[in-house]
Design a protein around this motif. Structure first.
Motif, PDB file in Angstrom:
ATOM      1  N   VAL A 352      39.952  51.155  34.112  1.00  0.00           N
ATOM      2  CA  VAL A 352      40.961  50.700  35.072  1.00  0.00           C
ATOM      3  C   VAL A 352      42.115  50.068  34.308  1.00  0.00           C
ATOM      4  O   VAL A 352      41.947  49.073  33.603  1.00  0.00           O
ATOM      5  CB  VAL A 352      40.347  49.720  36.085  1.00  0.00           C
ATOM      6  N   ASP A 353      43.303  50.662  34.489  1.00  0.00           N
ATOM      7  CA  ASP A 353      44.473  50.338  33.676  1.00  0.00           C
ATOM      8  C   ASP A 353      45.563  49.605  34.452  1.00  0.00           C
ATOM      9  O   ASP A 353      46.679  49.463  33.951  1.00  0.00           O
ATOM     10  CB  ASP A 353      45.080  51.647  33.147  1.00  0.00           C
ATOM     11  N   SER A 354      45.259  49.195  35.652  1.00  0.00           N
ATOM     12  CA  SER A 354      46.313  48.616  36.497  1.00  0.00           C
ATOM     13  C   SER A 354      46.819  47.294  35.909  1.00  0.00           C
ATOM     14  O   SER A 354      46.092  46.588  35.210  1.00  0.00           O
ATOM     15  CB  SER A 354      45.795  48.388  37.917  1.00  0.00           C
ATOM     16  N   VAL A 355      48.074  46.998  36.217  1.00  0.00           N
ATOM     17  CA  VAL A 355      48.751  45.839  35.628  1.00  0.00           C
ATOM     18  C   VAL A 355      48.887  44.731  36.677  1.00  0.00           C
ATOM     19  O   VAL A 355      49.287  44.978  37.823  1.00  0.00           O
ATOM     20  CB  VAL A 355      50.146  46.237  35.109  1.00  0.00           C
ATOM     21  N   GLY A 356      48.554  43.505  36.250  1.00  0.00           N
ATOM     22  CA  GLY A 356      48.705  42.343  37.136  1.00  0.00           C
ATOM     23  C   GLY A 356      50.041  41.663  36.918  1.00  0.00           C
ATOM     24  O   GLY A 356      51.050  42.316  36.668  1.00  0.00           O
ATOM     25  N   GLY A 357      49.997  40.333  37.016  1.00  0.00           N
ATOM     26  CA  GLY A 357      51.221  39.560  36.833  1.00  0.00           C
ATOM     27  C   GLY A 357      51.926  39.258  38.128  1.00  0.00           C
ATOM     28  O   GLY A 357      53.099  38.860  38.118  1.00  0.00           O
ATOM     29  N   PHE A 358      51.260  39.410  39.243  1.00  0.00           N
ATOM     30  CA  PHE A 358      51.833  39.111  40.558  1.00  0.00           C
ATOM     31  C   PHE A 358      50.783  38.329  41.353  1.00  0.00           C
ATOM     32  O   PHE A 358      49.588  38.380  41.038  1.00  0.00           O
ATOM     33  CB  PHE A 358      52.224  40.402  41.285  1.00  0.00           C
ATOM     34  N   PRO A 359      51.207  37.621  42.364  1.00  0.00           N
ATOM     35  CA  PRO A 359      50.235  36.855  43.148  1.00  0.00           C
ATOM     36  C   PRO A 359      49.150  37.752  43.736  1.00  0.00           C
ATOM     37  O   PRO A 359      49.435  38.810  44.293  1.00  0.00           O
ATOM     38  CB  PRO A 359      51.092  36.222  44.254  1.00  0.00           C
ATOM     39  N   GLY A 360      47.922  37.337  43.574  1.00  0.00           N
ATOM     40  CA  GLY A 360      46.796  38.114  44.083  1.00  0.00           C
ATOM     41  C   GLY A 360      46.395  39.275  43.185  1.00  0.00           C
ATOM     42  O   GLY A 360      45.613  40.145  43.595  1.00  0.00           O
ATOM     43  N   ASP A 361      46.915  39.287  41.965  1.00  0.00           N
ATOM     44  CA  ASP A 361      46.631  40.424  41.078  1.00  0.00           C
ATOM     45  C   ASP A 361      45.158  40.520  40.692  1.00  0.00           C
ATOM     46  O   ASP A 361      44.614  41.616  40.555  1.00  0.00           O
ATOM     47  CB  ASP A 361      47.520  40.373  39.834  1.00  0.00           C
ATOM     48  N   LYS A 362      44.496  39.376  40.546  1.00  0.00           N
ATOM     49  CA  LYS A 362      43.082  39.435  40.157  1.00  0.00           C
ATOM     50  C   LYS A 362      42.247  40.116  41.234  1.00  0.00           C
ATOM     51  O   LYS A 362      41.387  40.951  40.932  1.00  0.00           O
ATOM     52  CB  LYS A 362      42.552  38.030  39.879  1.00  0.00           C
ATOM     53  N   GLU A 363      42.503  39.765  42.488  1.00  0.00           N
ATOM     54  CA  GLU A 363      41.749  40.388  43.571  1.00  0.00           C
ATOM     55  C   GLU A 363      42.062  41.882  43.660  1.00  0.00           C
ATOM     56  O   GLU A 363      41.178  42.694  43.926  1.00  0.00           O
ATOM     57  CB  GLU A 363      42.071  39.700  44.902  1.00  0.00           C
ATOM     58  N   ALA A 364      43.324  42.218  43.442  1.00  0.00           N
ATOM     59  CA  ALA A 364      43.712  43.633  43.489  1.00  0.00           C
ATOM     60  C   ALA A 364      42.994  44.417  42.387  1.00  0.00           C
ATOM     61  O   ALA A 364      42.475  45.524  42.620  1.00  0.00           O
ATOM     62  CB  ALA A 364      45.224  43.764  43.354  1.00  0.00           C
ATOM     63  N   LYS A 365      42.935  43.841  41.219  1.00  0.00           N
ATOM     64  CA  LYS A 365      42.288  44.547  40.108  1.00  0.00           C
ATOM     65  C   LYS A 365      40.776  44.627  40.315  1.00  0.00           C
ATOM     66  O   LYS A 365      40.150  45.641  39.978  1.00  0.00           O
ATOM     67  CB  LYS A 365      42.625  43.858  38.782  1.00  0.00           C
ATOM     68  N   ARG A 366      40.189  43.584  40.884  1.00  0.00           N
ATOM     69  CA  ARG A 366      38.751  43.646  41.189  1.00  0.00           C
ATOM     70  C   ARG A 366      38.468  44.756  42.200  1.00  0.00           C
ATOM     71  O   ARG A 366      37.486  45.502  42.064  1.00  0.00           O
ATOM     72  CB  ARG A 366      38.271  42.299  41.742  1.00  0.00           C
ATOM     73  N   SER A 367      39.318  44.847  43.209  1.00  0.00           N
ATOM     74  CA  SER A 367      39.132  45.864  44.242  1.00  0.00           C
ATOM     75  C   SER A 367      39.278  47.273  43.657  1.00  0.00           C
ATOM     76  O   SER A 367      38.505  48.180  44.000  1.00  0.00           O
ATOM     77  CB  SER A 367      40.141  45.646  45.369  1.00  0.00           C
ATOM     78  N   GLN A 368      40.264  47.444  42.810  1.00  0.00           N
ATOM     79  CA  GLN A 368      40.461  48.758  42.182  1.00  0.00           C
ATOM     80  C   GLN A 368      39.259  49.137  41.318  1.00  0.00           C
ATOM     81  O   GLN A 368      38.796  50.285  41.358  1.00  0.00           O
ATOM     82  CB  GLN A 368      41.741  48.733  41.343  1.00  0.00           C
TER      83      GLN A 368
END
Length: 420
Positions: A352-368
């Motif tokens: 999983v290569d998605s990029v964070g750095g925005f509010p809620g990014d950790k949850e988004a990356k966990r979901s992905q």
């Protein structure tokens, strides 16, 4: 009585009278010899003529005998006939023997006394060691280890901490890896570098492929660095519009030669149908684009008797399974992930290569991760391991996920890479 006086020249007179007689004798002798020589020559000619006639007659007879077997000499004719009769008789005897041989064998076996049966001792054969078949699991990194690697395009600091192979970078990598091993000692950490060696470009370049290879000296420097410090090296291909297998085959020799070298592929930067430009358009790849890569890497262990290799497939966006149009690049990065090949001779890792750095990014990356790895493993059964990427600088704005948070993902990632 007075004797008549003798003339003192009497001998000379006698000699003069005798000379004509001698000449006459000589003439007669010569005449006889000439006649004798002539007669001899005539006789010789007659003898030669007779020999010539005799030879001519013999040759004529021989010619006639050769032309017609009916005119052969009696002894030759009967000799040949006798030889032919003997040959025919021998052939008949041989044929008769062959035809009647089984019958004679049966009769002889039936009449011969049977020998008494005896029990013979047989030597017990010595057990031979069974050759050990080649096992690609021996020496394989996964699933017994975890990989922690730094990512980079060589010379591009913005891409990741491995942009230069240095001892300071190595020390940071060791510290990062130690945190994961402390949390999960059951999976000893192997450190590595995820190096982009086929670099995407926004321009076509001399080969019109929208990508280029790093130079050979850079490759040698990273290979030497990894060999010296016992690091894994992933050759990461971001191939633009270049033919997929042409790019892969350019780098497979490194996997064949070096046990610590593995492969990574990033569909985000792949445009095998020439329908986009890296960095400008979104990509959409199919299983048919990725399967030849999987098959090529899976063939290496048996061919070269080397441990099973790892193949990272980066996933930046979702797949198209279940979508009405899975080939829409705006909706899916991998159109038909369910059709990806599975092989026990290669460890495919969807990373999983998605990029964070925005509010809620950790949850988004966990979901992905839960969807692209956890669910897809259960639904497709064509890969077994997940990977996860963290960006030090970009995600520092909202807080970088800790190793403990990363290991809480299900299943726990076995490859974790760090970029900038």
């Amino acid at each position: 009585m007075q004797q008549a006086p003798q003339h003192k020249n009497a001998p000379e007179s006698i000699e003069r009278e005798q000379q004509p007689l001698d000449q006459q004798k000589t003439h007669l002798l010569n005449t006889d010899q000439a006649e004798t020589t002539s007669e001899k020559e005539n006789k010789a000619r007659t003898s030669e003529d007779q020999d010539v006639k005799r030879k001519s007659i013999e040759e004529e007879k021989t010619h006639l005998l050769d032309k017609s077997p009916l005119l052969e000499r009696p002894q030759v004719y009967w000799y040949k006939r006798r030889t032919s009769i003997i040959a025919i008789c021998c052939a008949l005897v041989a044929i008769t023997a062959l035809v009647t041989l089984p019958l004679w064998q049966t009769l002889l076996q039936g009449s011969a006394p049977k020998p008494p049966t005896t029990t013979q001792a047989h030597a017990t054969p010595t057990a031979q060691p069974t050759p050990i078949p080649f096992d690609p699991n021996v020496g394989a990194v996964l699933p017994n280890h975890r990989v922690v690697a730094f990512y980079a395009v060589p010379g591009a600091e913005v891409t990741g901490p491995a942009y230069v192979p240095s001892t300071s970078m190595l020390n940071d990598l060791k510290k990062q890896g130690a945190e994961y091993e402390r949390l999960d000692p059951a999976h000893p950490v192997q450190l590595g570098i995820d190096l982009v060696v086929s670099v995407p470009d926004s321009y076509p370049g001399p080969d019109n492929t929208y990508s280029h290879h790093v130079d050979i000296e850079t490759m040698k420097a990273y290979l030497a660095f990894c060999a010296r410090y016992n690091l894994l090296l992933f050759l990461d291909l971001n191939i633009g519009q270049a033919p997929v297998m042409q790019e892969v085959n350019s780098f497979l020799p490194y996997l064949e030669k070096y046990p610590f070298v593995h492969l990574a592929i990033d569909p985000e930067w792949m445009f095998p149908r020439h329908d986009g430009i890296p960095g400008t358009n979104l990509s959409n790849v199919r299983a048919s684009d990725l399967n030849p890569i999987i098959d090529a890497v899976a063939a290496l262990p048996a061919r070269y008797h080397i441990p099973r290799k790892m193949l990272i497939i980066h996933q930046y966006r979702g797949d198209g399974d279940g979508l009405s149009n899975p080939y829409n690049a705006g909706q899916a990065e991998i159109a038909d992930k369910r059709n990806i090949h599975s092989s026990p001779n290669v460890d495919v890792v969807f990373h999983v290569d998605s990029v964070g750095g925005f509010p809620g990014d950790k949850e988004a990356k966990r979901s992905q991760y839960a969807e692209w790895v956890g669910q897809d493993i259960q639904n497709y059964h064509n890969f077994r391991y997940g990977g996860f990427k963290i960006f030090y600088k970009i995600e520092a704005k909202t807080g970088i996920m800790t190793p403990k948070e990363v290991l809480s993902l299900n299943p726990a990632p076995l490859i974790i890479t760090y970029g900038n």
